[in-house]
Design a protein around this motif. Structure first.
Motif, mmCIF file in Angstrom:
data_model
loop_
_atom_site.group_PDB
_atom_site.id
_atom_site.type_symbol
_atom_site.label_atom_id
_atom_site.label_comp_id
_atom_site.label_asym_id
_atom_site.label_seq_id
_atom_site.Cartn_x
_atom_site.Cartn_y
_atom_site.Cartn_z
ATOM 1 N N GLN A 182 0.829 -1.197 0.000
ATOM 2 C CA GLN A 182 0.000 0.000 0.000
ATOM 3 C C GLN A 182 0.865 1.250 0.000
ATOM 4 O O GLN A 182 1.912 1.283 0.622
ATOM 5 C CB GLN A 182 -0.895 0.002 1.243
ATOM 6 N N GLN A 183 0.390 2.274 -0.705
ATOM 7 C CA GLN A 183 1.102 3.541 -0.734
ATOM 8 C C GLN A 183 0.129 4.669 -0.421
ATOM 9 O O GLN A 183 -1.036 4.633 -0.837
ATOM 10 C CB GLN A 183 1.733 3.770 -2.101
ATOM 11 N N VAL A 184 0.644 5.642 0.293
ATOM 12 C CA VAL A 184 -0.152 6.809 0.647
ATOM 13 C C VAL A 184 0.618 8.052 0.223
ATOM 14 O O VAL A 184 1.774 8.228 0.606
ATOM 15 C CB VAL A 184 -0.429 6.858 2.162
ATOM 16 N N GLN A 185 -0.012 8.869 -0.602
ATOM 17 C CA GLN A 185 0.617 10.094 -1.095
ATOM 18 C C GLN A 185 -0.097 11.284 -0.492
ATOM 19 O O GLN A 185 -1.327 11.390 -0.592
ATOM 20 C CB GLN A 185 0.522 10.158 -2.628
ATOM 21 N N GLN A 186 0.670 12.174 0.096
ATOM 22 C CA GLN A 186 0.080 13.374 0.663
ATOM 23 C C GLN A 186 0.578 14.598 -0.098
ATOM 24 O O GLN A 186 1.727 14.657 -0.519
ATOM 25 C CB GLN A 186 0.437 13.526 2.143
ATOM 26 N N SER A 187 -0.324 15.566 -0.236
ATOM 27 C CA SER A 187 0.057 16.814 -0.894
ATOM 28 C C SER A 187 -0.690 17.976 -0.251
ATOM 29 O O SER A 187 -1.802 17.795 0.273
ATOM 30 C CB SER A 187 -0.256 16.750 -2.396
ATOM 31 N N PRO A 188 -0.096 19.172 -0.250
ATOM 32 C CA PRO A 188 1.292 19.415 -0.641
ATOM 33 C C PRO A 188 2.254 18.906 0.428
ATOM 34 O O PRO A 188 1.833 18.545 1.522
ATOM 35 C CB PRO A 188 1.335 20.941 -0.754
ATOM 36 N N THR A 223 2.984 19.075 11.548
ATOM 37 C CA THR A 223 2.921 18.144 10.428
ATOM 38 C C THR A 223 1.675 17.287 10.536
ATOM 39 O O THR A 223 1.382 16.746 11.594
ATOM 40 C CB THR A 223 4.174 17.243 10.384
ATOM 41 N N TYR A 224 0.968 17.167 9.424
ATOM 42 C CA TYR A 224 -0.283 16.414 9.379
ATOM 43 C C TYR A 224 -0.065 15.141 8.556
ATOM 44 O O TYR A 224 0.428 15.189 7.438
ATOM 45 C CB TYR A 224 -1.389 17.266 8.764
ATOM 46 N N PHE A 225 -0.436 14.023 9.160
ATOM 47 C CA PHE A 225 -0.270 12.732 8.502
ATOM 48 C C PHE A 225 -1.617 12.093 8.232
ATOM 49 O O PHE A 225 -2.529 12.133 9.057
ATOM 50 C CB PHE A 225 0.562 11.781 9.369
ATOM 51 N N CYS A 226 -1.683 11.477 7.080
ATOM 52 C CA CYS A 226 -2.805 10.631 6.720
ATOM 53 C C CYS A 226 -2.317 9.189 6.837
ATOM 54 O O CYS A 226 -1.197 8.873 6.401
ATOM 55 C CB CYS A 226 -3.230 10.972 5.287
ATOM 56 N N ALA A 227 -3.132 8.317 7.420
ATOM 57 C CA ALA A 227 -2.749 6.910 7.551
ATOM 58 C C ALA A 227 -3.949 6.041 7.211
ATOM 59 O O ALA A 227 -5.064 6.331 7.633
ATOM 60 C CB ALA A 227 -2.254 6.607 8.961
ATOM 61 N N MET A 228 -3.711 4.999 6.458
ATOM 62 C CA MET A 228 -4.800 4.134 6.047
ATOM 63 C C MET A 228 -4.457 2.662 6.252
ATOM 64 O O MET A 228 -3.294 2.285 6.360
ATOM 65 C CB MET A 228 -5.172 4.378 4.578
ATOM 66 N N GLU A 229 -5.510 1.886 6.321
ATOM 67 C CA GLU A 229 -5.380 0.439 6.349
ATOM 68 C C GLU A 229 -6.246 -0.090 5.220
ATOM 69 O O GLU A 229 -7.417 0.293 5.100
ATOM 70 C CB GLU A 229 -5.848 -0.119 7.683
ATOM 71 N N GLY A 230 -5.676 -0.943 4.403
ATOM 72 C CA GLY A 230 -6.413 -1.501 3.297
ATOM 73 C C GLY A 230 -7.150 -2.763 3.694
ATOM 74 O O GLY A 230 -6.973 -3.285 4.785
ATOM 75 N N ASP A 251 -4.790 -4.659 10.700
ATOM 76 C CA ASP A 251 -4.414 -3.660 11.696
ATOM 77 C C ASP A 251 -3.146 -2.887 11.367
ATOM 78 O O ASP A 251 -2.604 -2.209 12.231
ATOM 79 C CB ASP A 251 -4.256 -4.305 13.081
ATOM 80 N N ARG A 252 -2.656 -2.991 10.150
ATOM 81 C CA ARG A 252 -1.445 -2.257 9.789
ATOM 82 C C ARG A 252 -1.817 -0.906 9.194
ATOM 83 O O ARG A 252 -2.502 -0.837 8.175
ATOM 84 C CB ARG A 252 -0.646 -3.040 8.759
ATOM 85 N N LEU A 253 -1.346 0.151 9.800
ATOM 86 C CA LEU A 253 -1.533 1.485 9.247
ATOM 87 C C LEU A 253 -0.342 1.831 8.352
ATOM 88 O O LEU A 253 0.808 1.639 8.743
ATOM 89 C CB LEU A 253 -1.633 2.531 10.362
ATOM 90 N N TRP A 285 -6.587 10.787 10.216
ATOM 91 C CA TRP A 285 -5.712 11.945 10.094
ATOM 92 C C TRP A 285 -5.087 12.193 11.464
ATOM 93 O O TRP A 285 -5.774 12.179 12.499
ATOM 94 C CB TRP A 285 -6.493 13.174 9.648
ATOM 95 N N PHE A 286 -3.768 12.438 11.430
ATOM 96 C CA PHE A 286 -3.024 12.698 12.657
ATOM 97 C C PHE A 286 -2.300 14.030 12.548
ATOM 98 O O PHE A 286 -1.954 14.489 11.450
ATOM 99 C CB PHE A 286 -1.970 11.613 12.906
ATOM 100 N N TYR A 287 -2.051 14.613 13.714
ATOM 101 C CA TYR A 287 -1.274 15.834 13.807
ATOM 102 C C TYR A 287 -0.074 15.540 14.695
ATOM 103 O O TYR A 287 -0.225 14.954 15.775
ATOM 104 C CB TYR A 287 -2.125 16.958 14.394
ATOM 105 N N GLN A 288 1.086 15.946 14.224
ATOM 106 C CA GLN A 288 2.284 15.742 15.026
ATOM 107 C C GLN A 288 2.861 17.084 15.411
ATOM 108 O O GLN A 288 3.207 17.903 14.563
ATOM 109 C CB GLN A 288 3.332 14.913 14.282
ATOM 110 N N ARG A 289 2.967 17.265 16.726
ATOM 111 C CA ARG A 289 3.551 18.491 17.235
ATOM 112 C C ARG A 289 5.053 18.465 17.003
ATOM 113 O O ARG A 289 5.640 17.389 16.859
ATOM 114 C CB ARG A 289 3.257 18.618 18.727
ATOM 115 N N PRO A 290 5.688 19.613 16.985
ATOM 116 C CA PRO A 290 7.150 19.634 16.827
ATOM 117 C C PRO A 290 7.880 18.763 17.851
ATOM 118 O O PRO A 290 8.935 18.240 17.554
ATOM 119 C CB PRO A 290 7.484 21.122 17.016
#
Lengths: 110, 113
Positions: free
Chosen positions: A2-8, A84-91, A96-98, A34-39
């Motif tokens: 699986q591949q996840v592409q984020q933009s921009p 930084t904002y991350f998108c994570a998916m499981e197919g 249970d793998r993100l 959707w996740f948010y990562q603090r510095p």
């Protein structure tokens, strides 16, 4: 796999502007977060949205499952939204793998 | 609410030594616990996945011999990095799944000197 592409990859906005983040994935998602990562590193879950539209506060996520894409809209951005904002998916059959995208770095300027 | 505590937050170890990190789910029963490593370039790698009533499954490039994991109950998991070297540095994140959503701890940042 699986591949996840984020933009921009990065986005610089003035305080008060709206932000639109995109996530595209290579296979049908049964789970989408959707996740948010603090510095400092903490990973915070923002929205769980495998399909349809979900809202929380100034955040809106829309996932179109058959088109394999999801978006995160942040309205009236604030300086504290920077990070930084991350998108994570499981197919399907993902067991249970993100799979994470590489993230969108959002910088909100005063 | 659902919380995941992870400790220590950061650790520095000498090259060739080992360190252990712990993860605890509070406020919910975790159906699975996954350990990830985030590289300095921000990409995430899944190390291993531990599911209730199943053996721990390690991803390619990660082994039980290098990253032994203990998952004695639904709420607690620990992972050790054995013989840590420079390439092992990064932010180690524990993700615990509730009914659907995955909650992460604040991570353990490993520095190897």
């Amino acid at each position: 796999g699986q591949q996840v592409q984020q933009s921009p990859a990065s986005l610089v906005l003035q305080e008060g502007e709206n932000a639109e983040l995109q996530c595209n994935f290579s296979s049908t998602a049964t789970q989408l977060q959707w996740f948010y990562q603090r510095p400092g590193g903490s990973l915070v879950s923002l929205l769980y949205n495998p399909s349809g539209t979900k809202h929380t506060g100034r955040l809106t996520s829309t996932t179109v499952t058959k088109e394999r894409r999801s978006s995160l809209h942040i309205s009236s951005s604030q300086i504290t939204d920077s990070g930084t904002y991350f998108c994570a998916m499981e197919g399907a059959g993902g067991a249970d793998r993100l799979t994470f995208g590489k993230g969108t770095q959002l910088i909100i300027q005063p | 609410g659902a919380l995941v505590y992870q400790y220590p937050r950061r650790t520095i170890c000498k090259s060739g030594t080992s360190m252990r990190m712990e993860c605890q789910a509070v406020g919910f029963q975790a159906t699975s616990v996954a350990w990830y490593r985030q590289s300095p370039q921000k990409t995430f790698e899944l190390i291993a996945l531990s599911t209730v009533n199943s053996a721990i499954k390690y991803e390619q490039n990660f082994t039980q011999e290098k990253f032994p994991i203990s998952h004695p109950n639904l709420s607690f998991s620990s992972m050790t990095v054995l013989n840590a070297y420079l390439e092992d540095r990064g932010l180690y994140l524990c993700g615990a799944r509730g009914l659907t959503e995955v909650f992460f701890g604040k991570g353990t940042r490993l520095t190897v000197v």
